[in-house]
Design a protein around this motif. Structure first.
Motif, PDB file in Angstrom:
ATOM      1  N   LYS A 159       0.756   5.485   0.787  1.00 40.09           N
ATOM      2  CA  LYS A 159       0.154   7.218   1.127  1.00 40.09           C
ATOM      3  C   LYS A 159       0.830   8.011   0.366  1.00 40.09           C
ATOM      4  O   LYS A 159       2.271   8.142   0.804  1.00 40.09           O
ATOM      5  N   SER A 187       4.090   6.817   8.954  1.00 34.12           N
ATOM      6  CA  SER A 187       2.878   5.840   8.780  1.00 34.12           C
ATOM      7  C   SER A 187       1.643   6.304   9.386  1.00 34.12           C
ATOM      8  O   SER A 187       1.588   6.978  10.427  1.00 34.12           O
ATOM      9  N   SER A 232      -2.607   0.559  -3.815  1.00 33.15           N
ATOM     10  CA  SER A 232      -2.091  -0.475  -3.618  1.00 33.15           C
ATOM     11  C   SER A 232      -1.673  -1.473  -4.853  1.00 33.15           C
ATOM     12  O   SER A 232      -2.271  -1.344  -5.849  1.00 33.15           O
ATOM     13  N   GLY A 272      -0.635   4.359   9.964  1.00 33.12           N
ATOM     14  CA  GLY A 272      -1.241   3.130  10.622  1.00 33.12           C
ATOM     15  C   GLY A 272      -1.446   1.864   9.830  1.00 33.12           C
ATOM     16  O   GLY A 272      -0.990   1.964   8.702  1.00 33.12           O
ATOM     17  N   THR A 273      -1.962   0.824  10.552  1.00 33.42           N
ATOM     18  CA  THR A 273      -2.217  -0.375   9.878  1.00 33.42           C
ATOM     19  C   THR A 273      -3.410  -0.593   9.020  1.00 33.42           C
ATOM     20  O   THR A 273      -3.468  -1.513   8.420  1.00 33.42           O
ATOM     21  N   ASP A 274      -4.326   0.285   9.283  1.00 31.32           N
ATOM     22  CA  ASP A 274      -5.845   0.370   8.612  1.00 31.32           C
ATOM     23  C   ASP A 274      -5.402   0.530   7.164  1.00 31.32           C
ATOM     24  O   ASP A 274      -5.215   1.872   6.769  1.00 31.32           O
ATOM     25  N   ILE A 275      -5.690  -0.189   6.387  1.00 30.15           N
ATOM     26  CA  ILE A 275      -5.559  -0.055   4.802  1.00 30.15           C
ATOM     27  C   ILE A 275      -6.233   1.017   4.180  1.00 30.15           C
ATOM     28  O   ILE A 275      -6.141   1.616   3.081  1.00 30.15           O
ATOM     29  N   THR A 276      -7.428   1.433   4.860  1.00 29.97           N
ATOM     30  CA  THR A 276      -8.345   2.387   4.272  1.00 29.97           C
ATOM     31  C   THR A 276      -7.724   3.564   4.308  1.00 29.97           C
ATOM     32  O   THR A 276      -8.104   4.766   3.917  1.00 29.97           O
ATOM     33  N   TYR A 277      -6.643   4.136   5.173  1.00 28.68           N
ATOM     34  CA  TYR A 277      -5.988   5.298   5.072  1.00 28.68           C
ATOM     35  C   TYR A 277      -4.916   5.471   4.043  1.00 28.68           C
ATOM     36  O   TYR A 277      -4.195   6.408   3.676  1.00 28.68           O
ATOM     37  N   TYR A 278      -4.835   4.340   3.117  1.00 31.83           N
ATOM     38  CA  TYR A 278      -3.820   4.461   2.173  1.00 31.83           C
ATOM     39  C   TYR A 278      -4.445   4.741   0.716  1.00 31.83           C
ATOM     40  O   TYR A 278      -5.608   4.615   0.622  1.00 31.83           O
ATOM     41  N   TYR A 330       0.821  -1.251  -0.086  1.00 31.46           N
ATOM     42  CA  TYR A 330      -0.122   0.136   0.117  1.00 31.46           C
ATOM     43  C   TYR A 330       0.853   1.337  -0.134  1.00 31.46           C
ATOM     44  O   TYR A 330       1.984   1.214   0.429  1.00 31.46           O
ATOM     45  N   SER A 382       4.151  -8.064   8.482  1.00 28.93           N
ATOM     46  CA  SER A 382       3.912  -6.780   8.013  1.00 28.93           C
ATOM     47  C   SER A 382       4.701  -5.784   8.193  1.00 28.93           C
ATOM     48  O   SER A 382       5.691  -5.721   9.262  1.00 28.93           O
TER      49      SER A 382
END
Length: 124
Positions: free
Chosen positions: A50, A56, A67, A58-64, A48, A102
């Motif tokens: 950003k 970072s 991909s 974070g680990t929530d992929i919706t913030y990227y 992913y 990850s």
């Protein structure tokens, strides 16, 4: 005439400000590399990106913002990017140790046509 001069003084900085390119798609630069866990490649990992990030999100992929999936040799590639800061985050599965991995890291594109090589290291 004085008004025209004042409008020109106002419009030039505004145009310069609005023409500044933001990070993201629409350029000619490339970020590519491999996803690795220790010395093991992680084929099929999701990578992913950003745009405009030095840290970072974070680990929530919706913030990227976008991909790609790494190929069978763990290679990935993001193309047609503009200059600027980016954060990469990868999620995969280590088939040797049989567990999820990850990790992420920041990178920067410094010139319009640069190819940046980034080995994304992932951990358990």
């Amino acid at each position: 005439m004085k008004k025209l001069f004042l409008y020109t003084l106002y419009l030039i900085p505004l145009c310069l400000f609005l023409s500044c390119a933001k990070e993201g798609p629409g350029g000619k630069a490339v970020i590519k590399g491999r996803v690795m866990h220790l010395s093991q490649p992680i084929p099929g990992a999701a990578v992913y990106i950003k745009y405009g990030a030095k840290e970072s999100p974070g680990t929530d992929i919706t913030y990227y913002d976008a991909s790609v999936n790494a190929d069978a040799n763990a290679n990935y590639e993001f193309v047609d990017l503009k200059r600027g800061d980016y954060y990469l985050f990868a999620v995969g599965y280590d088939s040797v140790g049989v567990y999820p991995v990850s990790g992420g890291m920041p990178t920067e594109i410094k010139s319009k046509t640069e190819t940046v090589l980034v080995e994304v290291q992932v951990v358990q």
